[in-house]
Design a protein around this motif. Structure first.
Motif, PDB file in Angstrom:
ATOM      1  N   VAL A  21      13.940  29.264   0.177  1.00  0.00           N
ATOM      2  CA  VAL A  21      13.073  28.499  -0.708  1.00  0.00           C
ATOM      3  C   VAL A  21      13.979  27.632  -1.571  1.00  0.00           C
ATOM      4  N   THR A  22      13.643  26.358  -1.673  1.00  0.00           N
ATOM      5  CA  THR A  22      14.453  25.397  -2.405  1.00  0.00           C
ATOM      6  C   THR A  22      13.599  24.708  -3.456  1.00  0.00           C
ATOM      7  N   GLU A  23      14.217  24.408  -4.573  1.00  0.00           N
ATOM      8  CA  GLU A  23      13.514  23.664  -5.625  1.00  0.00           C
ATOM      9  C   GLU A  23      13.115  22.285  -5.084  1.00  0.00           C
ATOM     10  N   PRO A  24      11.966  21.768  -5.497  1.00  0.00           N
ATOM     11  CA  PRO A  24      11.502  20.486  -4.965  1.00  0.00           C
ATOM     12  C   PRO A  24      12.518  19.351  -5.072  1.00  0.00           C
ATOM     13  N   ASP A  25      13.266  19.303  -6.152  1.00  0.00           N
ATOM     14  CA  ASP A  25      14.227  18.214  -6.315  1.00  0.00           C
ATOM     15  C   ASP A  25      15.503  18.402  -5.489  1.00  0.00           C
ATOM     16  N   GLN A  26      15.614  19.528  -4.795  1.00  0.00           N
ATOM     17  CA  GLN A  26      16.795  19.811  -3.980  1.00  0.00           C
ATOM     18  C   GLN A  26      16.495  19.795  -2.482  1.00  0.00           C
ATOM     19  N   ALA A  32      19.650  17.793   4.339  1.00  0.00           N
ATOM     20  CA  ALA A  32      20.826  17.073   4.843  1.00  0.00           C
ATOM     21  C   ALA A  32      21.970  18.039   5.125  1.00  0.00           C
ATOM     22  N   ALA A  33      22.168  19.029   4.267  1.00  0.00           N
ATOM     23  CA  ALA A  33      23.226  20.011   4.477  1.00  0.00           C
ATOM     24  C   ALA A  33      22.961  20.848   5.731  1.00  0.00           C
ATOM     25  N   LEU A  34      21.714  21.253   5.931  1.00  0.00           N
ATOM     26  CA  LEU A  34      21.372  22.023   7.130  1.00  0.00           C
ATOM     27  C   LEU A  34      21.552  21.185   8.394  1.00  0.00           C
TER      28      LEU A  34
END
Length: 100
Positions: A21-26, A32-34
């Motif tokens: 789960v990632t914060e919306p702004d991230q 891109a990292a994945l």
């Protein structure tokens, strides 16, 4: 699905429906990292896994298992497979060249 209840992000993670789960702004940075990590990996194996998942959803269990066996055999012959084994035995980070 039958109750139309929306799961929270935490529930989806706990149930194994999502990997993280990632914060919306991230989200964009994490995506891109994945993508970069996958592109640097054994792309032939990733492509084979995608084919097996797609075809498995559109075939019988027996057909899916046969296709999985065939793809494993094909992917095992790719140079990245040898690199994966060699790097594991040498305890080093693999340098995959990809498969086109």
């Amino acid at each position: 699905m039958l109750t139309n209840r929306t799961l929270t992000a935490a529930e989806a993670l706990e149930w194994g429906l999502v990997n993280e789960v990632t914060e919306p702004d991230q989200v964009a940075d994490r995506a891109a990292a994945l993508a970069a990590a996958m592109a640097a990996g054994a792309t032939g194996a990733l492509g084979g896994a995608k084919r097996v998942l797609y075809e498995g959803a559109h075939s019988s269990l027996e057909q899916a298992m046969e296709r999985e066996s065939a793809v494993i055999g094909q992917v095992a012959m790719l140079p990245d497979a040898r690199e994966g084994i060699d790097s594991f035995l040498a305890k080093r980070t693999p340098t995959f060249t990809g498969h086109r």
